[in-house]
Scaffold this motif. Structure first.
Motif, PDB file in Angstrom:
ATOM      1  N   VAL A 232      39.972   6.484   2.911  1.00  0.00           N
ATOM      2  CA  VAL A 232      40.393   6.588   1.578  1.00  0.00           C
ATOM      3  C   VAL A 232      41.578   5.486   1.494  1.00  0.00           C
ATOM      4  O   VAL A 232      41.965   4.814   2.229  1.00  0.00           O
ATOM      5  N   ILE A 233      41.624   5.106   0.070  1.00  0.00           N
ATOM      6  CA  ILE A 233      42.754   4.243  -0.256  1.00  0.00           C
ATOM      7  C   ILE A 233      43.754   5.112  -0.882  1.00  0.00           C
ATOM      8  O   ILE A 233      43.671   5.966  -1.937  1.00  0.00           O
ATOM      9  N   ALA A 234      45.058   4.963  -0.535  1.00  0.00           N
ATOM     10  CA  ALA A 234      46.229   5.650  -0.983  1.00  0.00           C
ATOM     11  C   ALA A 234      47.090   4.878  -1.612  1.00  0.00           C
ATOM     12  O   ALA A 234      47.542   3.774  -1.019  1.00  0.00           O
ATOM     13  N   GLN A 235      47.706   4.981  -2.995  1.00  0.00           N
ATOM     14  CA  GLN A 235      48.392   4.129  -3.702  1.00  0.00           C
ATOM     15  C   GLN A 235      49.815   4.713  -3.986  1.00  0.00           C
ATOM     16  O   GLN A 235      50.083   5.939  -4.271  1.00  0.00           O
ATOM     17  N   THR A 236      50.931   3.951  -4.066  1.00  0.00           N
ATOM     18  CA  THR A 236      52.355   4.030  -4.532  1.00  0.00           C
ATOM     19  C   THR A 236      52.884   2.890  -5.191  1.00  0.00           C
ATOM     20  O   THR A 236      52.291   1.868  -5.046  1.00  0.00           O
ATOM     21  N   THR A 237      53.738   2.838  -5.971  1.00  0.00           N
ATOM     22  CA  THR A 237      54.517   1.816  -6.550  1.00  0.00           C
ATOM     23  C   THR A 237      55.820   2.015  -6.202  1.00  0.00           C
ATOM     24  O   THR A 237      56.486   3.241  -6.045  1.00  0.00           O
ATOM     25  N   ILE A 238      56.671   0.896  -6.164  1.00  0.00           N
ATOM     26  CA  ILE A 238      58.244   0.912  -5.885  1.00  0.00           C
ATOM     27  C   ILE A 238      58.641  -0.376  -6.898  1.00  0.00           C
ATOM     28  O   ILE A 238      58.046  -1.430  -6.898  1.00  0.00           O
ATOM     29  N   ASP A 239      59.836  -0.344  -6.933  1.00  0.00           N
ATOM     30  CA  ASP A 239      60.625  -1.383  -7.814  1.00  0.00           C
ATOM     31  C   ASP A 239      61.202  -2.381  -7.154  1.00  0.00           C
ATOM     32  O   ASP A 239      62.115  -3.152  -7.719  1.00  0.00           O
TER      33      ASP A 239
ATOM     34  N   ARG B 235      56.744   7.572 -19.217  1.00  0.00           N
ATOM     35  CA  ARG B 235      57.803   8.331 -19.817  1.00  0.00           C
ATOM     36  C   ARG B 235      58.542   9.162 -19.047  1.00  0.00           C
ATOM     37  O   ARG B 235      58.043   9.678 -17.948  1.00  0.00           O
ATOM     38  N   TRP B 236      59.902   8.976 -18.932  1.00  0.00           N
ATOM     39  CA  TRP B 236      60.822   9.589 -17.959  1.00  0.00           C
ATOM     40  C   TRP B 236      61.930  10.108 -18.706  1.00  0.00           C
ATOM     41  O   TRP B 236      62.633   9.648 -19.326  1.00  0.00           O
ATOM     42  N   ASN B 237      62.259  11.536 -18.258  1.00  0.00           N
ATOM     43  CA  ASN B 237      63.308  12.188 -18.981  1.00  0.00           C
ATOM     44  C   ASN B 237      63.066  12.166 -20.518  1.00  0.00           C
ATOM     45  O   ASN B 237      64.336  12.015 -21.052  1.00  0.00           O
ATOM     46  N   GLY B 238      62.135  12.301 -21.123  1.00  0.00           N
ATOM     47  CA  GLY B 238      61.990  12.287 -22.489  1.00  0.00           C
ATOM     48  C   GLY B 238      62.034  10.715 -23.164  1.00  0.00           C
ATOM     49  O   GLY B 238      61.992  10.728 -24.217  1.00  0.00           O
ATOM     50  N   ALA B 239      62.304   9.623 -22.317  1.00  0.00           N
ATOM     51  CA  ALA B 239      62.169   8.316 -23.122  1.00  0.00           C
ATOM     52  C   ALA B 239      61.049   7.534 -22.495  1.00  0.00           C
ATOM     53  O   ALA B 239      60.734   7.695 -21.184  1.00  0.00           O
ATOM     54  N   VAL B 240      60.582   6.678 -23.255  1.00  0.00           N
ATOM     55  CA  VAL B 240      59.626   5.692 -22.727  1.00  0.00           C
ATOM     56  C   VAL B 240      60.224   4.560 -21.882  1.00  0.00           C
ATOM     57  O   VAL B 240      61.377   3.932 -22.460  1.00  0.00           O
ATOM     58  N   GLU B 241      60.036   4.247 -20.861  1.00  0.00           N
ATOM     59  CA  GLU B 241      60.635   3.224 -19.941  1.00  0.00           C
ATOM     60  C   GLU B 241      59.718   2.210 -19.646  1.00  0.00           C
ATOM     61  O   GLU B 241      58.383   2.502 -19.728  1.00  0.00           O
ATOM     62  N   SER B 242      60.204   1.064 -19.104  1.00  0.00           N
ATOM     63  CA  SER B 242      59.342  -0.018 -18.359  1.00  0.00           C
ATOM     64  C   SER B 242      60.063  -0.575 -17.257  1.00  0.00           C
ATOM     65  O   SER B 242      61.134  -0.596 -17.199  1.00  0.00           O
ATOM     66  N   ALA B 243      59.295  -0.964 -16.380  1.00  0.00           N
ATOM     67  CA  ALA B 243      59.957  -1.382 -15.064  1.00  0.00           C
ATOM     68  C   ALA B 243      58.998  -2.405 -14.333  1.00  0.00           C
ATOM     69  O   ALA B 243      57.682  -2.251 -14.745  1.00  0.00           O
ATOM     70  N   ARG B 244      59.564  -3.372 -13.551  1.00  0.00           N
ATOM     71  CA  ARG B 244      58.524  -4.120 -12.778  1.00  0.00           C
ATOM     72  C   ARG B 244      58.470  -3.517 -11.526  1.00  0.00           C
ATOM     73  O   ARG B 244      59.545  -3.067 -10.853  1.00  0.00           O
ATOM     74  N   GLU B 245      57.099  -3.384 -10.828  1.00  0.00           N
ATOM     75  CA  GLU B 245      57.017  -2.700  -9.749  1.00  0.00           C
ATOM     76  C   GLU B 245      55.909  -3.489  -8.978  1.00  0.00           C
ATOM     77  O   GLU B 245      55.175  -4.310  -9.554  1.00  0.00           O
ATOM     78  N   TRP B 246      55.888  -3.108  -7.736  1.00  0.00           N
ATOM     79  CA  TRP B 246      54.678  -3.397  -6.533  1.00  0.00           C
ATOM     80  C   TRP B 246      53.968  -2.460  -6.366  1.00  0.00           C
ATOM     81  O   TRP B 246      54.524  -1.357  -5.982  1.00  0.00           O
ATOM     82  N   ARG B 247      52.625  -2.563  -6.357  1.00  0.00           N
ATOM     83  CA  ARG B 247      51.720  -1.563  -5.964  1.00  0.00           C
ATOM     84  C   ARG B 247      51.551  -1.911  -4.476  1.00  0.00           C
ATOM     85  O   ARG B 247      50.954  -2.818  -4.119  1.00  0.00           O
ATOM     86  N   ILE B 248      51.455  -0.578  -3.688  1.00  0.00           N
ATOM     87  CA  ILE B 248      51.095  -0.857  -2.120  1.00  0.00           C
ATOM     88  C   ILE B 248      49.794  -0.054  -2.088  1.00  0.00           C
ATOM     89  O   ILE B 248      49.890   1.307  -2.411  1.00  0.00           O
ATOM     90  N   SER B 249      48.700  -0.464  -1.661  1.00  0.00           N
ATOM     91  CA  SER B 249      47.380   0.278  -1.484  1.00  0.00           C
ATOM     92  C   SER B 249      47.208   0.280   0.242  1.00  0.00           C
ATOM     93  O   SER B 249      46.967  -0.685   0.822  1.00  0.00           O
ATOM     94  N   TYR B 250      47.129   1.615   0.659  1.00  0.00           N
ATOM     95  CA  TYR B 250      46.864   1.921   2.006  1.00  0.00           C
ATOM     96  C   TYR B 250      45.555   2.012   2.426  1.00  0.00           C
ATOM     97  O   TYR B 250      44.946   2.840   1.331  1.00  0.00           O
TER      98      TYR B 250
END
Length: 108
Positions: A6-13, A45-60
């Motif tokens: 499997v490939i598992a993915q997460t992101t972090i800022d 969407r987070w806590n009722g607001a549309v947000e944006s962030a720069r993130e890096w994706r990690i694929s295991y």
């Protein structure tokens, strides 16, 4: 092959945290390898607001046998309240590569 891949993915800022999450999983044999993608823009969407962030994706790349432990480890090490965690089944691939993933995630 007993283990499915499997490939598992997460992101972090944070790039340093992304690299630490990738390296730690491989060092602990929870994944055979991890790819850290270049920064991307996440819109959500987070806590009722549309947000944006720069993130890096990690694929295991890991096995279904190691996936629960990898998921727990990432949840403990991650800094987000609700980190992305998705898994994608690998339907095929090079037999040599898939065997390597199984070998590298097994006990030494």
């Amino acid at each position: 092959m007993a283990n499915e891949i499997v490939i598992a993915q997460t992101t972090i800022d944070d790039e340093d945290r992304a690299n630490a999450l990738a390296r730690g999983a491989v060092e602990n044999r929870l994944a055979a390898c991890a790819h850290v993608d270049p920064p991307l823009t996440a819109v959500y969407r987070w806590n009722g607001a549309v947000e944006s962030a720069r993130e890096w994706r990690i694929s295991y790349r890991t096995t279904t046998d190691r996936l629960p432990e990898l998921a727990s480890w990432v949840a403990r090490e991650h800094t987000y309240d609700v980190p992305e965690w998705i898994t994608l089944p690998v339907a095929g691939g090079s037999a040599a590569y898939l065997s390597w993933v199984v070998e590298e995630t097994g006990t030494p």
